[in-house]
Design an enzyme around this catalytic site. Sequence first.
Site, PDB file in Angstrom:
ATOM      1  N   GLY A  89     -48.297  -3.237  18.116  1.00  0.00           N
ATOM      2  CA  GLY A  89     -49.066  -4.291  17.844  1.00  0.00           C
ATOM      3  C   GLY A  89     -48.463  -5.270  16.872  1.00  0.00           C
ATOM      4  N   GLN A  91     -50.119  -5.787  13.361  1.00  0.00           N
ATOM      5  CA  GLN A  91     -50.871  -4.805  12.710  1.00  0.00           C
ATOM      6  C   GLN A  91     -50.141  -3.188  13.590  1.00  0.00           C
ATOM      7  OE1 GLN A  91     -51.661  -5.252   9.518  1.00  0.00           O
ATOM      8  NE2 GLN A  91     -51.160  -6.720   9.455  1.00  0.00           N
ATOM      9  N   SER A  92     -49.074  -2.568  13.781  1.00  0.00           N
ATOM     10  CA  SER A  92     -48.709  -1.148  14.146  1.00  0.00           C
ATOM     11  C   SER A  92     -48.426   0.002  12.579  1.00  0.00           C
ATOM     12  CB  SER A  92     -48.099  -1.367  15.018  1.00  0.00           C
ATOM     13  OG  SER A  92     -47.026   0.277  15.265  1.00  0.00           O
ATOM     14  N   ASN A  93     -49.087   0.959  12.673  1.00  0.00           N
ATOM     15  CA  ASN A  93     -49.140   2.089  11.963  1.00  0.00           C
ATOM     16  C   ASN A  93     -47.399   2.504  12.026  1.00  0.00           C
ATOM     17  OD1 ASN A  93     -51.542   1.224  10.139  1.00  0.00           O
ATOM     18  ND2 ASN A  93     -52.445   2.094  11.861  1.00  0.00           N
ATOM     19  N   CYS A  95     -45.299   1.018  13.956  1.00  0.00           N
ATOM     20  CA  CYS A  95     -44.202   0.250  13.438  1.00  0.00           C
ATOM     21  C   CYS A  95     -43.529   0.280  11.927  1.00  0.00           C
ATOM     22  CB  CYS A  95     -43.774  -0.553  13.565  1.00  0.00           C
ATOM     23  SG  CYS A  95     -44.186  -1.481  15.663  1.00  0.00           S
TER      24      CYS A  95
END
Length: 363
Positions: A89, A91-93, A95
């Site tokens: 997503g 807001q991925s941590n 990534c």
Amino acid sequence: MNTAAPVQAEMSKETLRDLVNKFPRCGIAHLPTPLEKMANLSQRLGVKLFIKRDDQTGLAFGGNKARKLDFIIADVLAKKCDSIITWAGVQSNWCRQTAAAAGRVGVKPILILYQRPNLPAECDGNLFINHLFDAEMKIVEVEKDRNFMELAEVSDDVEEAAENERRKGNNPYLAPIGGSLTEGSMTAPLGAVSYVGAFLEIFDQCRQQKIKPDYVVLATGSASTQAGLQAGAELLSPNTEIVGISVSGDRSSVSKSVEIIAEQTFAALAAADNRKPDVVVFDEYNGEGYGILNDATVRALRLVARAEGILLDPVYTGKAMAGLLDLIDKGYFEKGSNVVFLHSGGTPALFPYREQIIDYLKK
Ligand SMILES: *Cc1c(COP(=O)(O)O)cnc(C)c1O
């Protein structure tokens, strides 16, 4: 003749540590992370609560993905790849931490970011930080709220990004969402193996603090954090129950993923035959779905912030803590037991949710 299934003996922690250490790592995580007592909350709630600070793993604001990337980046280097392509997503941590780790070893981060309807989309939090790491990003809008399991496979967008790299003569590494399922270039469950290592830390720290870890409670998304803890507990400390609070999928699909990854982990560690992990997942704290805030989550954020001075996040650990609080309320945990809460990170996402959080705080 005894036809009952043989009771498998517990493994020594030295043996398990040796098995985990067979996998190379690159040393990007600050380990061990602290295991702290939450004294004020314990007193207030009548359960002995501890918190494992994996928000303090040190890589670009910390979080559980640093442990996984410690192994995965070593695999990227072993396979002589020059870029790492992953997806999740916006807001991925995962990534954000992948982009940070990739830069550290001179590998180009390429992110396929899925924009779900109804979730914050502005350039803030993790998405903002990705720019500082010079990540190449492609934002793809998805129509509905797809959960982790639906996003697990290598999509056409990911394939296309990989083809682009190959055409330029580069050698991309396709890293699965959350570093969880063995997909793309990751052929061993490295994310879960890293969490077997985390369980070893918890086990050691509990011994030093002269407590038994009766329960470990955590937020579950793509499932390898729970699978690794589960595998570690079954091998080392079978009386420790691992309790996953799903933030995305339903109980049966999340449990299934945890089971599959835990079985792959036993196999990868050559640790046990025919073990069927006993998986506990609650899906009733997910509210309206992944990333959608609710009142119980904000109350949990507020309680932990004010009682312990610790920041949780709105997408994962806030929901898991809301689940933990409700389970305490319902008497799920045996009286006098020790409950370890895994703080898996995610705090940069507080910022894109700030207005919503403030609204709930005013209610
Ligand atoms: C990814 C993530 C999780 C979930 O871990 P999985 O291994 O994907 O289940 C939990 N908390 C935070 C903050 C995360 O970023």
